[in-house]
Motif scaffolding. Sequence first.
Motif, mmCIF file in Angstrom:
data_model
loop_
_atom_site.group_PDB
_atom_site.id
_atom_site.type_symbol
_atom_site.label_atom_id
_atom_site.label_comp_id
_atom_site.label_asym_id
_atom_site.label_seq_id
_atom_site.Cartn_x
_atom_site.Cartn_y
_atom_site.Cartn_z
ATOM 1 N N MET A 146 0.839 -1.204 0.000
ATOM 2 C CA MET A 146 0.000 0.000 0.000
ATOM 3 C C MET A 146 0.874 1.255 0.000
ATOM 4 O O MET A 146 0.560 2.230 -0.681
ATOM 5 N N ALA A 147 1.957 1.226 0.772
ATOM 6 C CA ALA A 147 2.864 2.377 0.830
ATOM 7 C C ALA A 147 3.485 2.634 -0.536
ATOM 8 O O ALA A 147 3.584 3.784 -0.974
ATOM 9 N N LYS A 148 3.876 1.569 -1.227
ATOM 10 C CA LYS A 148 4.447 1.727 -2.575
ATOM 11 C C LYS A 148 3.422 2.315 -3.535
ATOM 12 O O LYS A 148 3.729 3.216 -4.314
ATOM 13 N N LEU A 149 2.200 1.805 -3.486
ATOM 14 C CA LEU A 149 1.139 2.301 -4.368
ATOM 15 C C LEU A 149 0.831 3.770 -4.116
ATOM 16 O O LEU A 149 0.548 4.521 -5.051
ATOM 17 N N ALA A 150 0.887 4.163 -2.850
ATOM 18 C CA ALA A 150 0.565 5.548 -2.492
ATOM 19 C C ALA A 150 1.782 6.462 -2.604
ATOM 20 O O ALA A 150 1.672 7.657 -2.376
ATOM 21 N N GLY A 151 2.935 5.892 -2.950
ATOM 22 C CA GLY A 151 4.152 6.692 -3.046
ATOM 23 C C GLY A 151 4.604 7.197 -1.686
ATOM 24 O O GLY A 151 5.166 8.273 -1.555
ATOM 25 N N SER A 152 4.342 6.397 -0.671
ATOM 26 C CA SER A 152 4.653 6.777 0.696
ATOM 27 C C SER A 152 5.918 6.064 1.168
ATOM 28 O O SER A 152 6.417 5.152 0.524
ATOM 29 N N ASP A 153 6.390 6.466 2.317
ATOM 30 C CA ASP A 153 7.604 5.928 2.903
ATOM 31 C C ASP A 153 7.251 4.851 3.935
ATOM 32 O O ASP A 153 6.272 4.995 4.664
ATOM 33 N N ARG A 154 8.047 3.817 4.047
ATOM 34 C CA ARG A 154 7.819 2.755 5.036
ATOM 35 C C ARG A 154 7.861 3.318 6.460
ATOM 36 O O ARG A 154 7.288 2.748 7.382
ATOM 37 N N ALA A 155 8.518 4.446 6.652
ATOM 38 C CA ALA A 155 8.569 5.073 7.974
ATOM 39 C C ALA A 155 7.186 5.531 8.431
ATOM 40 O O ALA A 155 6.992 5.819 9.612
ATOM 41 N N ASP A 156 6.228 5.589 7.508
ATOM 42 C CA ASP A 156 4.857 5.960 7.858
ATOM 43 C C ASP A 156 4.145 4.839 8.615
ATOM 44 O O ASP A 156 3.038 5.030 9.103
ATOM 45 N N ILE A 157 4.777 3.653 8.684
ATOM 46 C CA ILE A 157 4.164 2.485 9.307
ATOM 47 C C ILE A 157 5.123 1.947 10.366
ATOM 48 O O ILE A 157 6.245 1.554 10.056
ATOM 49 N N LEU A 158 4.662 1.924 11.607
ATOM 50 C CA LEU A 158 5.477 1.419 12.712
ATOM 51 C C LEU A 158 4.737 0.284 13.397
ATOM 52 O O LEU A 158 3.509 0.313 13.496
ATOM 53 N N SER A 159 5.466 -0.710 13.870
ATOM 54 C CA SER A 159 4.822 -1.784 14.627
ATOM 55 C C SER A 159 5.617 -2.059 15.894
ATOM 56 O O SER A 159 6.803 -1.769 15.977
ATOM 57 N N GLY A 160 4.924 -2.604 16.883
ATOM 58 C CA GLY A 160 5.533 -2.881 18.171
ATOM 59 C C GLY A 160 5.627 -4.366 18.437
ATOM 60 O O GLY A 160 5.245 -5.187 17.599
ATOM 61 N N PRO A 161 6.110 -4.737 19.609
ATOM 62 C CA PRO A 161 6.290 -6.147 19.960
ATOM 63 C C PRO A 161 4.951 -6.847 20.197
ATOM 64 O O PRO A 161 3.963 -6.219 20.571
ATOM 65 N N ALA A 162 4.962 -8.137 19.983
ATOM 66 C CA ALA A 162 3.751 -8.947 20.160
ATOM 67 C C ALA A 162 3.666 -9.508 21.571
ATOM 68 O O ALA A 162 4.690 -9.753 22.214
ATOM 69 N N GLU A 163 2.437 -9.685 22.022
ATOM 70 C CA GLU A 163 2.149 -10.370 23.275
ATOM 71 C C GLU A 163 1.123 -11.448 22.961
ATOM 72 O O GLU A 163 0.237 -11.242 22.138
ATOM 73 N N SER A 164 1.243 -12.579 23.633
ATOM 74 C CA SER A 164 0.325 -13.697 23.387
ATOM 75 C C SER A 164 -0.676 -13.847 24.524
ATOM 76 O O SER A 164 -0.328 -13.672 25.688
ATOM 77 N N ALA A 165 -1.904 -14.187 24.138
ATOM 78 C CA ALA A 165 -2.957 -14.463 25.118
ATOM 79 C C ALA A 165 -4.113 -15.159 24.415
ATOM 80 O O ALA A 165 -4.451 -14.812 23.282
ATOM 81 N N PHE A 166 -4.681 -16.135 25.086
ATOM 82 C CA PHE A 166 -5.891 -16.807 24.594
ATOM 83 C C PHE A 166 -5.706 -17.443 23.219
ATOM 84 O O PHE A 166 -6.651 -17.528 22.440
ATOM 85 N N GLY A 167 -4.494 -17.863 22.885
ATOM 86 C CA GLY A 167 -4.247 -18.479 21.590
ATOM 87 C C GLY A 167 -4.075 -17.489 20.451
ATOM 88 O O GLY A 167 -4.012 -17.873 19.289
ATOM 89 N N TRP A 168 -4.009 -16.203 20.775
ATOM 90 C CA TRP A 168 -3.827 -15.149 19.783
ATOM 91 C C TRP A 168 -2.555 -14.381 20.105
ATOM 92 O O TRP A 168 -2.118 -14.330 21.249
ATOM 93 N N ASP A 169 -1.984 -13.767 19.100
ATOM 94 C CA ASP A 169 -0.862 -12.852 19.282
ATOM 95 C C ASP A 169 -1.361 -11.458 18.952
ATOM 96 O O ASP A 169 -2.045 -11.254 17.945
ATOM 97 N N PHE A 170 -1.030 -10.487 19.804
ATOM 98 C CA PHE A 170 -1.477 -9.107 19.647
ATOM 99 C C PHE A 170 -0.270 -8.197 19.531
ATOM 100 O O PHE A 170 0.685 -8.343 20.288
ATOM 101 N N TYR A 171 -0.329 -7.264 18.592
ATOM 102 C CA TYR A 171 0.741 -6.273 18.505
ATOM 103 C C TYR A 171 0.198 -4.973 17.913
ATOM 104 O O TYR A 171 -0.747 -4.982 17.139
ATOM 105 N N PRO A 172 0.806 -3.849 18.318
ATOM 106 C CA PRO A 172 0.330 -2.553 17.834
ATOM 107 C C PRO A 172 0.943 -2.174 16.490
ATOM 108 O O PRO A 172 2.086 -2.541 16.191
ATOM 109 N N VAL A 173 0.170 -1.457 15.704
ATOM 110 C CA VAL A 173 0.647 -0.881 14.445
ATOM 111 C C VAL A 173 0.181 0.572 14.428
ATOM 112 O O VAL A 173 -0.996 0.848 14.693
ATOM 113 N N ALA A 174 1.091 1.471 14.135
ATOM 114 C CA ALA A 174 0.767 2.899 14.038
ATOM 115 C C ALA A 174 1.057 3.349 12.609
ATOM 116 O O ALA A 174 2.154 3.132 12.093
ATOM 117 N N ILE A 175 0.054 3.932 11.983
ATOM 118 C CA ILE A 175 0.164 4.331 10.575
ATOM 119 C C ILE A 175 -0.082 5.834 10.476
ATOM 120 O O ILE A 175 -1.048 6.351 11.037
#
Length: 118
Positions: A30-59
Amino acid sequence: MHDSERVIMQVACTSYDSGSKLVAAMLDNMAKLAGSDRADILSGPAESAFGWDFYPVAISRAFVQQLANMPENDIWRMKGANLDEKFATWLNRQLKLRVEGVQVKLLSDLKSSRFGLF
């Protein structure tokens, strides 16, 4: 956590390895299509619970706006009261077309629980 310059979401996936790779690849594309920089997308570490993995993404809101204004997508037609909600709904739809067991929620929508609700 609140950042007026970014849309902050929580990604929930049943398999962190495959789910996070898919989300990263989709957002990179999506960043390539929009001519945007990968720095526009940040992600954080994952935590596991209830059989799922959760992690934050900031766009970057500027990136989301740029993507929404591209004629070949339908972000503006999605359900939601604002662009953040419409983008999250659209992103979930795109993920659902590709794989099961991966979904996103806006951090602002998560009302309780350390890991959020999905």
